[in-house]
Write a protein that holds these residues in place. Structure first.
Motif: not given
Lengths: 520, 646
Positions: A192-207
């Motif tokens: 879910g967090l990855y998806v959120v990061s993808a939505n917010l920044t355009g590229t998903g990340t685990f950083d």
């Protein structure tokens, strides 16, 4: 200095050692132990060297950072780095592993068959576990953290299931099921967090640092927080997710318990500080009353259940649950003193757990492995040195002022009191019950007339004293001079407080210059 | 809120002294503590190697601290009155956020007198123990614990902040625990030790929370910061701090309602009872209150509570002391009662603090003498503590008898023995506050006369009621010389402190002082209280010296029986706290096994089909775990791909 891959090297060393140990012939158990001990000591030496080159005043949140792309398509990288909190926990792990190896030198000597595992297998597993522990505390990529978090289960599962007591399978499976449920919840939240990061920044990340910087919608935070938190609450364990712990502790070898409760369970509380608070600040604040309630219940519930135990190992397990309540309390009151206190408490609890389990292990070994309290009485008469260490461990567990556990406990209580007066004051009453169950155990087992069956019991040997002494010394020295740990913990806590955007409540008089606003 | 910043007893309250740097001999303040700590470390870690010389090392370290203490008091007297507070900071101890507590010491007029009491009386008791514990196989440990105690007690009185005081506070508690349970093969001793520690932990809750309130109020836990700004804090907060500190003091000083442990503490060897449970540790509560005078002076309700607790304990202790046949327990009751006087005096404000400390010092000396005298009697009577089996011992133990009499005259307050000066000052001050408090204090003085005369009569006078195998004899010199020194102190210390040492002027800069304007003149107080003491003593004498003392205790009145049962302190604790705790414990254990764990196993069983199958899982579990790992990873990758695609 920055060019040397400290963390990778540190993690690799025990892993290589474990392979070497595992490849030895079964006929060489002694050599396996010796190699394991040397490797563990070398890892400790390296940890000390790393700690010495750690810069407490650095403005960077993480030091010794290494980043290599791993699965670039999904923004996954092998990223490690360490802050003061991670550093002290890695140091705790690196200190306890050689101690456990030395203490457990003969613990598995009778292990030979395939179902119960081999001697070398036990020591190889310990070393594998050390690698994973170092990894879990130094990952700064969430996917990497998740991998370490889950992989840790494997060696522990075998350490309990193959080398434990008569009910070991039940305990091991229970441990595994619990952890798996937690792990799956975290996995879901991670995705879910990855998806959120993808939505917010355009590229998903685990950083990690990127995720901390995200401005996640509070509603989404509340959902994702739960996935992480539950996994950590099971690991720590907090009430009511604790029932795997007494079984695991009761069935494990002393060394396994030390690593499991002393270090591994800290991943739970570490995870709350490292992940829950900074990534989901709004959700953390939202759930704080619930978590504080769980922590308070845990403190008293664990202590009262410990008070009535007939089995030492189960008593220690419930006592730990009570202590984890204190740690979680310190984390979720969001004060500088509380957060720092929680980290000190983690170290202190690791040390006191080690002292308790190992001393009790030496004791039980002398009585056919029985952990029933009423099987012991008057041990002090036959084995005064053993009884002395037992008392020291007990005092460390009840947080005697002058020992490091007091520093942690008092800071946690003060941090809680500063924010919620009633909560802090209530939790303080826990110190009475802790003293009651700890001293009751000491009184029942160590004092009084010596049981005839214990006549001629041998006192501690040199090896056993050598294993316990470093723990006792560190407990005392850090109790009187905690600066070495506070100096690295405090800056990390400062960063945390800035990240979550909370300031400490000002004192009535002399509010510090950084605090905003006044009460009166 | 109410009366904010108005000092209730502004008259006589001290102003904060300027702290001087630690120079010359004062640069060694840390060494006062380090010496006995070193002794304890060597003895406790050195093992059997130190058996032969260890006890002497312990005597040496505490004596060295005593000499250092004497050098320091001389140094302080050389200085002007305004230069007698000296600070020494070693390093920052606990720090986070705004919180900071240092490893730092403060030697001033108040801590100085404590240092002398602790080290000088401590040294005498160490010497005495060389004889008393001569045949104990574990005496090395005994001396190690004694040294540990001295170090912790010095830390308690030298700390310059509340958190460090806490370390000393708990350190003396630990030493007390270890020494009460010194003969731990006796279940009663081990139980008594545990009880003392746990009851004290209740007091520690008070101390802990007090420190927390102090920090959130003052932003500091250092004495000077707190006392210097106490006038800026509202009375409600100060009252809370005062009551919490009183709870702590009640635990350590065995005051109502936390008094129940002290009588059991007599399980420890007699020198321990003398040093820890009479002269020094149990007075730590009085120190805490006197030290925090800036708080109590501005919190009238807290101070009143201090007076009430002190008064209740004066009577409880005296009544218990009057009924016990065990000489040590009777003395322990007396200690509770005498500390009650000190606590009450400390609650009176600037008219009382000085005399609380004055009485603390004289009591420390004469009660140590009385306990060691009791030990000497026991030593000659095969460790029998039952006074009904004593009698007529004055001829067999002349030195013990004479020194005990000095302590006796001191405690009942006959002029010019030292207790007279300190106790009468307290009674005098009590009258200023209220005639009721004063009258009660005088009444209790009469009871003191009764129980102490009873003790002396049963022990040294009357007919011999010895056990058949008892051959009473005088103790060796190593024991009688400390007795003689303490007897000299019991006789002269009061006068010395009052007339030569000017105790009021000496302590005034720390605790404040104002002469009491009591409605009764000093002479009247002396006359009335002496009358009461003499009446009490005569009753005691007639009942226990003139009349035959039965070997088996008669049934006694209702009050006697209650007093023998420690006024039911244990019964109350047992019924209200201990037993309910274990009920709760059993209930929670049931709940944990059946409900919490039951739910878990139940749901696991649902998933797995049947709960019995849980165990059979095991063989194939590694495989299924590996499978779920793989499954999990696949899930992750799948999810990621889906996200990528969208």
């Amino acid at each position: 200095m920055n060019t040397f891959p400290w963390l990778t090297a540190l993690g690799a060393l025990p892993l290589i050692g474990s392979v070497v140990v595992a490849l030895l012939p079964r006929s060489q158990p002694r050599l396996a132990k010796q190699i394991a001990l040397v490797i563990a000591l070398a890892t400790l030496a390296m940890t000390i060297a790393m700690a010495l080159s750690f810069d407490g005043a650095s403005t960077e949140q993480f030091q010794f950072v290494e980043t290599y792309p791993w699965i670039p398509a999904f923004g996954i990288s092998y990223s490690v780095g360490i802050d003061g909190i991670g550093l002290v926990l890695v140091a705790l792990a690196a200190t306890l592993v050689p101690v456990v190896i030395l203490a457990g030198w003969h613990d598995v000597d009778d292990a030979s068959s395939r179902t119960t595992g081999s001697v070398k297998g036990y020591f190889a597993l310990i070393l594998v576990l050390e690698t994973l522990m170092i990894g879990v505390f130094s990952s700064i990529d969430l996917f990497l953290f998740y991998v370490f978090f889950e992989a840790m289960l494997i060696p522990v599962y075998f350490m309990i299931g193959r080398y434990g007591g008569p009910q070991r399978s039940y305990a091991a499976v229970k441990f595994l099921l619990y952890s798996l449920v937690g792990g799956l919840l975290m996995l879901a939240a991670l995705i879910g967090l990855y998806v959120v990061s993808a939505n917010l920044t355009g590229t998903g990340t685990f950083d990690y640092l990127t995720l901390v910087g995200l401005d996640i919608d509070p509603g989404m935070q509340k959902v994702l927080f739960l996935g992480f938190f539950l996994a950590f609450a099971i690991k720590a364990p907090l009430w009511p997710f604790h029932t795997w712990l007494p079984d695991a502790a009761a069935q494990s070898k002393a060394g396994t318990s030390v690593l499991l409760i002393g270090v591994l369970d800290k991943v739970g509380t570490f995870g709350m500080i490292r992940y829950c608070l900074p990534i989901f600040p709004a959700a953390s604040e939202f759930y704080a009353p619930v978590v504080i309630g769980m922590a308070l219940i845990g403190i008293f519930y664990g202590a009262f259940v410990a008070l009535g135990q007939h089995d030492m190992k189960r008593l220690f397990a419930y006592s730990s649950m009570s202590h984890f309540g204190f740690i979680a309390l310190g984390i979720f009151v969001f004060t500088t003193i509380g957060e720092s206190g929680s980290v000190v408490y983690m170290i202190a609890h690791g040390l006191s757990t080690a002292a308790l389990f190992l001393t009790a292990g030496f004791l039980m070994e002398r009585r056919g492995g029985s952990s029933v309290i009423s099987d012991y009485s008057g041990v002090n008469k036959a084995a005064p040195v053993l009884a002395g260490f037992f008392l020291f461990a007990a005092l460390s567990s009840l947080a005697l002022p002058g020992l490091v556990s007091f520093v942690g406990e008092f800071m946690v209580l003060l941090g809680a009191f500063q924010k919620y007066m009633f909560v802090g004051a209530l939790a303080t009453f826990g110190i009475v019950i802790t003293a009651a169950y700890v001293l009751r155990l000491y009184q029942k087992s160590m004092t009084g007339p010596l049981l005839p069956a214990l006549e001629g019991m041998k006192d501690l040997r040199g090896r056993e004293i050598a294993a316990l002494m470093p723990i006792a010394v560190i407990t005392l020295v850090l109790g009187l001079f905690p600066a070495p740990v506070l100096n690295v913990i405090n800056p990390a806590v400062g960063t945390l407080m800035t990240t979550i955007g909370v300031t400490d409540p000002p004192t009535t008089l002399n509010p510090s210059t950084t605090a905003e606003g006044t009460q009166e | 809120m109410i009366n904010a910043s108005a000092a209730v007893w502004a008259e006589g309250a001290p102003t904060l002294q300027e702290v001087m740097p630690a120079e010359g001999v004062f640069s060694l303040i840390w060494l006062l503590i380090a010496l006995p700590l070193l002794g304890a470390t060597v003895l406790l870690l050195g093992g059997r190697r130190t058996n032969t010389w260890g006890p002497y090392l312990a005597v040496l370290t505490v004596s060295a601290s005593a000499i250092l203490g004497i050098l320091m008091v001389v140094g302080l007297m050389d200085r002007g009155a305004e230069e007698r507070s000296i600070g020494q900071s070693l390093f920052t101890w606990v720090f986070a956020g705004q919180f900071e507590a240092n490893m730092a010491f403060q030697l001033d007029q108040l801590s100085m007198v404590f240092v002398l009491l602790i080290t000088v009386v401590g040294a005498l008791i160490h010497v005495y123990s060389l004889g008393y514990m001569q045949h104990d196989p574990n005496r090395r440990k005994f001396f190690g614990y004694l040294n540990l105690f001295v170090a912790a007690m010095l830390l308690l009185v030298l700390a310059n902040n509340y958190l460090l005081l806490y370390v000393g506070w708990e350190g003396v508690g630990l030493a007390s625990y270890l020494l009460i349970g010194f003969w731990q093969h006796k279940p009663s001793a081990a139980a008594a030790a545990k009880k003392a520690f746990i009851i004290n932990r209740v007091g520690d809750v008070g101390l802990s929370i007090a420190i927390m309130v102090i920090f959130v109020t003052f932003g500091s836990v250092t004495f000077d910061d707190v006392f210097g700004q106490a006038s800026e804090v509202n009375e409600g907060t100060l009252t809370a701090i005062g009551l919490l500190l009183l709870l702590a003091a009640a635990g350590k000083s065995a005051q109502f309602p936390l008094q129940a442990w002290l009588l059991d503490a007599m399980e420890g060897p007699t020198p321990v009872s003398a040093l820890i449970h009479a002269a020094t540790m149990v007075t730590a509560g009085v120190y805490l209150i006197a030290r925090s005078n800036a708080i109590y002076d501005r919190a009238v309700w807290a101070a009143t509570a201090v007076v009430v607790v002190g008064l209740i304990t004066i009577f409880m202790g005296a009544i218990i002391g009057s009924a016990k046949d065990d000489i040590k327990k009777s003395l322990a009751g007396s200690t509770m009662s005498q500390i009650g006087y000190m606590v009450m005096a400390a609650g009176l404000g600037p008219i009382g603090y000085v005399f609380a400390i004055f009485h603390l010092l004289t009591h420390g000396v004469f009660k140590a003498g009385l306990f060691l005298g009791a030990g000497s009697v026991m030593h000659g009577m095969n460790d029998n503590v039952n006074m009904r089996r004593y009698g007529a011992l004055r001829a067999a133990m002349v030195v013990t008898f004479i020194t005990f009499m000095a302590g006796y005259l001191a405690i009942i307050g006959i002029p010019p023995f030292s207790g007279f000066w300190s106790k009468d000052e307290i009674i005098h001050a009590a009258f200023e506050r209220s005639p009721i408090i004063g009258s009660l204090a005088i009444l209790a003085a009469g009871i003191t006369g009764f129980y102490m005369t009873r003790m002396v009569a049963m022990t040294f006078f009357g007919k011999a009621r010895w056990e058949d195998d008892a051959h009473p004899h005088e103790s060796p010199k190593v024991m009688t010389i400390p007795l003689i020194i303490l007897a000299l102190g019991s006789t002269f210390l009061g006068m010395a402190l009052l007339f030569w040492g000017n105790i009021e002027t000496w302590l005034e800069p720390v605790v404040g002082f104002s002469t009491s304007t009591s409605p009764l003149s000093t002479e009247a107080v002396i006359a009335i209280s002496l009358t009461f003491v003499i009446i009490g003593s005569i009753i005691g004498w007639i009942s226990y010296a003139r009349r035959e003392v039965p070997i088996v205790a008669p049934r006694g009145s209702l009050l006697t029986r209650a007093a023998r049962a420690d006024l039911y302190g244990d019964a109350v604790n047992e019924g209200l706290i201990v037993r309910p705790s274990f009920w709760l414990s059993r209930l929670l254990i049931w709940f944990d096994g059946r409900v919490v764990d039951g739910l878990v196993n139940g749901s696991a069983a649902l998933v797995g089909g049947a709960s019995g199958r849980m165990r059979r899982y095991q063989s194939g579990f590694a495989r299924s775990y590996a499978l779920s790992m793989v499954g999990g990873t696949v899930l992750v990758l799948l999810a990621l791909v889906l996200v990528r695609l969208s």
